[in-house]
Design a protein around this motif. Structure first.
Motif, mmCIF file in Angstrom:
data_model
loop_
_atom_site.group_PDB
_atom_site.id
_atom_site.type_symbol
_atom_site.label_atom_id
_atom_site.label_comp_id
_atom_site.label_asym_id
_atom_site.label_seq_id
_atom_site.Cartn_x
_atom_site.Cartn_y
_atom_site.Cartn_z
ATOM 1 N N TRP A 143 0.842 -1.200 0.000
ATOM 2 C CA TRP A 143 0.000 0.000 0.000
ATOM 3 C C TRP A 143 0.876 1.248 0.000
ATOM 4 O O TRP A 143 0.588 2.223 -0.708
ATOM 5 C CB TRP A 143 -0.910 -0.008 1.235
ATOM 6 N N GLY A 144 1.953 1.219 0.785
ATOM 7 C CA GLY A 144 2.850 2.370 0.854
ATOM 8 C C GLY A 144 3.509 2.690 -0.474
ATOM 9 O O GLY A 144 3.731 3.861 -0.804
ATOM 10 N N ALA A 145 3.824 1.647 -1.263
ATOM 11 C CA ALA A 145 4.417 1.875 -2.583
ATOM 12 C C ALA A 145 3.447 2.629 -3.485
ATOM 13 O O ALA A 145 3.828 3.582 -4.188
ATOM 14 C CB ALA A 145 4.822 0.551 -3.217
ATOM 15 N N HIS A 146 2.180 2.223 -3.472
ATOM 16 C CA HIS A 146 1.163 2.929 -4.264
ATOM 17 C C HIS A 146 0.964 4.353 -3.740
ATOM 18 O O HIS A 146 0.840 5.306 -4.523
ATOM 19 C CB HIS A 146 -0.160 2.163 -4.207
ATOM 20 N N ALA A 147 0.919 4.498 -2.431
ATOM 21 C CA ALA A 147 0.711 5.824 -1.837
ATOM 22 C C ALA A 147 1.872 6.754 -2.173
ATOM 23 O O ALA A 147 1.667 7.944 -2.464
ATOM 24 C CB ALA A 147 0.548 5.699 -0.322
ATOM 25 N N LEU A 148 3.092 6.232 -2.149
ATOM 26 C CA LEU A 148 4.263 7.040 -2.483
ATOM 27 C C LEU A 148 4.197 7.503 -3.931
ATOM 28 O O LEU A 148 4.475 8.677 -4.240
ATOM 29 C CB LEU A 148 5.536 6.228 -2.239
ATOM 30 N N LEU A 149 3.816 6.598 -4.822
ATOM 31 C CA LEU A 149 3.708 6.944 -6.240
ATOM 32 C C LEU A 149 2.652 8.026 -6.453
ATOM 33 O O LEU A 149 2.891 9.023 -7.161
ATOM 34 C CB LEU A 149 3.364 5.692 -7.034
ATOM 35 N N LEU A 150 1.494 7.867 -5.833
ATOM 36 C CA LEU A 150 0.405 8.836 -6.007
ATOM 37 C C LEU A 150 0.757 10.192 -5.409
ATOM 38 O O LEU A 150 0.500 11.237 -6.017
ATOM 39 C CB LEU A 150 -0.875 8.291 -5.371
ATOM 40 N N THR A 151 1.344 10.188 -4.220
ATOM 41 C CA THR A 151 1.694 11.450 -3.566
ATOM 42 C C THR A 151 2.757 12.208 -4.352
ATOM 43 O O THR A 151 2.757 13.437 -4.375
ATOM 44 C CB THR A 151 2.197 11.181 -2.137
ATOM 45 N N SER A 152 3.655 11.465 -4.986
ATOM 46 C CA SER A 152 4.761 12.106 -5.712
ATOM 47 C C SER A 152 4.308 12.783 -6.989
ATOM 48 O O SER A 152 4.915 13.778 -7.412
ATOM 49 C CB SER A 152 5.828 11.053 -6.044
ATOM 50 N N LEU A 153 3.248 12.266 -7.602
ATOM 51 C CA LEU A 153 2.868 12.743 -8.929
ATOM 52 C C LEU A 153 1.550 13.515 -8.971
ATOM 53 O O LEU A 153 1.261 14.173 -9.971
ATOM 54 C CB LEU A 153 2.775 11.557 -9.902
ATOM 55 N N PHE A 154 0.745 13.426 -7.886
ATOM 56 C CA PHE A 154 -0.567 14.073 -7.881
ATOM 57 C C PHE A 154 -0.782 14.826 -6.570
ATOM 58 O O PHE A 154 -0.116 14.551 -5.574
ATOM 59 C CB PHE A 154 -1.679 13.031 -8.080
ATOM 60 N N THR A 155 -1.729 15.744 -6.609
ATOM 61 C CA THR A 155 -2.052 16.534 -5.427
ATOM 62 C C THR A 155 -3.446 16.161 -4.944
ATOM 63 O O THR A 155 -4.461 16.615 -5.481
ATOM 64 C CB THR A 155 -1.991 18.041 -5.736
ATOM 65 N N PHE A 156 -3.492 15.292 -3.944
ATOM 66 C CA PHE A 156 -4.750 14.898 -3.310
ATOM 67 C C PHE A 156 -4.633 15.114 -1.806
ATOM 68 O O PHE A 156 -3.527 15.228 -1.264
ATOM 69 C CB PHE A 156 -5.054 13.410 -3.560
ATOM 70 N N ARG A 157 -5.772 15.142 -1.136
ATOM 71 C CA ARG A 157 -5.740 15.127 0.318
ATOM 72 C C ARG A 157 -5.188 13.785 0.785
ATOM 73 O O ARG A 157 -5.332 12.775 0.092
ATOM 74 C CB ARG A 157 -7.140 15.348 0.887
ATOM 75 N N ASP A 160 -7.621 10.939 0.778
ATOM 76 C CA ASP A 160 -7.986 10.491 -0.570
ATOM 77 C C ASP A 160 -6.864 9.664 -1.185
ATOM 78 O O ASP A 160 -7.122 8.664 -1.873
ATOM 79 C CB ASP A 160 -8.302 11.698 -1.452
ATOM 80 N N THR A 161 -5.617 10.089 -0.952
ATOM 81 C CA THR A 161 -4.480 9.305 -1.440
ATOM 82 C C THR A 161 -4.458 7.929 -0.795
ATOM 83 O O THR A 161 -4.197 6.922 -1.457
ATOM 84 C CB THR A 161 -3.156 10.038 -1.134
ATOM 85 N N ALA A 162 -4.747 7.879 0.511
ATOM 86 C CA ALA A 162 -4.769 6.595 1.221
ATOM 87 C C ALA A 162 -5.819 5.659 0.629
ATOM 88 O O ALA A 162 -5.574 4.459 0.430
ATOM 89 C CB ALA A 162 -5.032 6.832 2.705
ATOM 90 N N ARG A 163 -6.996 6.207 0.330
ATOM 91 C CA ARG A 163 -8.060 5.379 -0.244
ATOM 92 C C ARG A 163 -7.704 4.914 -1.652
ATOM 93 O O ARG A 163 -7.931 3.746 -2.014
ATOM 94 C CB ARG A 163 -9.361 6.179 -0.272
ATOM 95 N N LEU A 164 -7.154 5.828 -2.457
ATOM 96 C CA LEU A 164 -6.764 5.448 -3.815
ATOM 97 C C LEU A 164 -5.669 4.391 -3.801
ATOM 98 O O LEU A 164 -5.680 3.458 -4.618
ATOM 99 C CB LEU A 164 -6.296 6.681 -4.586
ATOM 100 N N ALA A 165 -4.723 4.531 -2.882
ATOM 101 C CA ALA A 165 -3.640 3.549 -2.790
ATOM 102 C C ALA A 165 -4.184 2.172 -2.446
ATOM 103 O O ALA A 165 -3.767 1.157 -3.018
ATOM 104 C CB ALA A 165 -2.616 4.003 -1.739
ATOM 105 N N ALA A 166 -5.135 2.123 -1.525
ATOM 106 C CA ALA A 166 -5.753 0.839 -1.169
ATOM 107 C C ALA A 166 -6.516 0.268 -2.362
ATOM 108 O O ALA A 166 -6.460 -0.946 -2.648
ATOM 109 C CB ALA A 166 -6.682 1.028 0.027
ATOM 110 N N TYR A 167 -7.225 1.139 -3.071
ATOM 111 C CA TYR A 167 -7.998 0.715 -4.245
ATOM 112 C C TYR A 167 -7.087 0.146 -5.322
ATOM 113 O O TYR A 167 -7.344 -0.941 -5.873
ATOM 114 C CB TYR A 167 -8.779 1.920 -4.772
#
Length: 226
Positions: A143-157, A160-167
């Motif tokens: 989950w952390g790998a997905h969250a790191l990727l999303l946080t690095s490239l997009f601007t979400f709360r 929301d990033t946590a939920r997207l990473a889990a998804y």
């Protein structure tokens, strides 16, 4: 003459040289940004009592890795237009706080799991609990790998990033498997050679994560951004 100049900036050799230059620069900046934590780890022994201090030392790695992903994602393929240090600095400024909002609780949770497993005999719990905790720890890392990727490239709360990473951890099994492979590789390098090797190879490892995560970034751009 103009055709030669154009080929110099965009040819195969130029693109390869640009990639090598970017990787070396990003690696050096990653090590510099993570240096306070990495230096602290050198003074910690393998005693499980040091796990909370180790987690504290690992905090700078979150922003450092996030900035590296940002710089690699926005890298130029043109040898005549390279500014990896500038892009890395921009990525660190943009992502340091957002990534720490997720990186800190992740490290805390992993520390609790690791501390429990190293003192498992004192808990009195059945053995299958140890396997379950280890499985939860692996899932948290993925989950952390997905969250790191999303946080690095997009601007979400953060939530929301946590939920997207889990998804995405569940939806894109191939990306999750690729992240797991990179984690196994890093763990293997640490166990067989030296703890410093994954840090020294951070740039190519993160570039691999970036390439493997293209389905995630593409779907995020298409479905979750305006």
């Amino acid at each position: 003459m103009s055709g030669t100049a154009t080929d110099f900036g965009t040819g195969v050799l130029s693109r390869a040289a640009a990639l090598v230059h970017t990787l070396l620069t990003v690696e050096a900046l990653f090590l510099a940004a993570a240096a306070p934590g990495l230096a602290g780890l050198l003074f910690l022994g393998p005693d499980p009592a040091n796990l909370p201090l180790a987690a504290l030392c690992l905090l700078p790695l979150g922003p450092a890795a996030s900035a590296a992903l940002y710089a690699l994602h926005h890298r130029s393929r043109d040898l005549t237009d390279l500014h990896p240090a500038r892009v890395y600095g921009r990525g660190w400024r943009l992502n340091a706080v957002p990534v720490l909002k997720l990186w800190t609780p992740l490290l805390t949770w992993l520390t609790v799991i690791a501390f429990t497993l190293t003192h498992f005999s004192a808990t009195g719990l059945p053995r299958w609990w140890a396997a379950l905790l280890a499985l939860i720890g692996v899932a948290a890392l993925l989950w952390g790998a997905h969250a790191l990727l999303l946080t690095s490239l997009f601007t979400f709360r953060a939530r929301d990033t946590a939920r997207l990473a889990a998804y995405f951890t569940v939806r894109h099994g191939k990306v999750t498997l690729a992240a797991a492979s990179l984690l196994v590789l890093a763990a293997g390098l640490t166990a067989l050679l030296t703890e410093a090797l994954p840090a020294l190879l951070a740039a190519p490892l993160l570039l691999s994560l970036l390439h493997a995560g293209r389905p995630v970034t593409a779907e995020t751009e298409e479905d979750f951004t305006v």
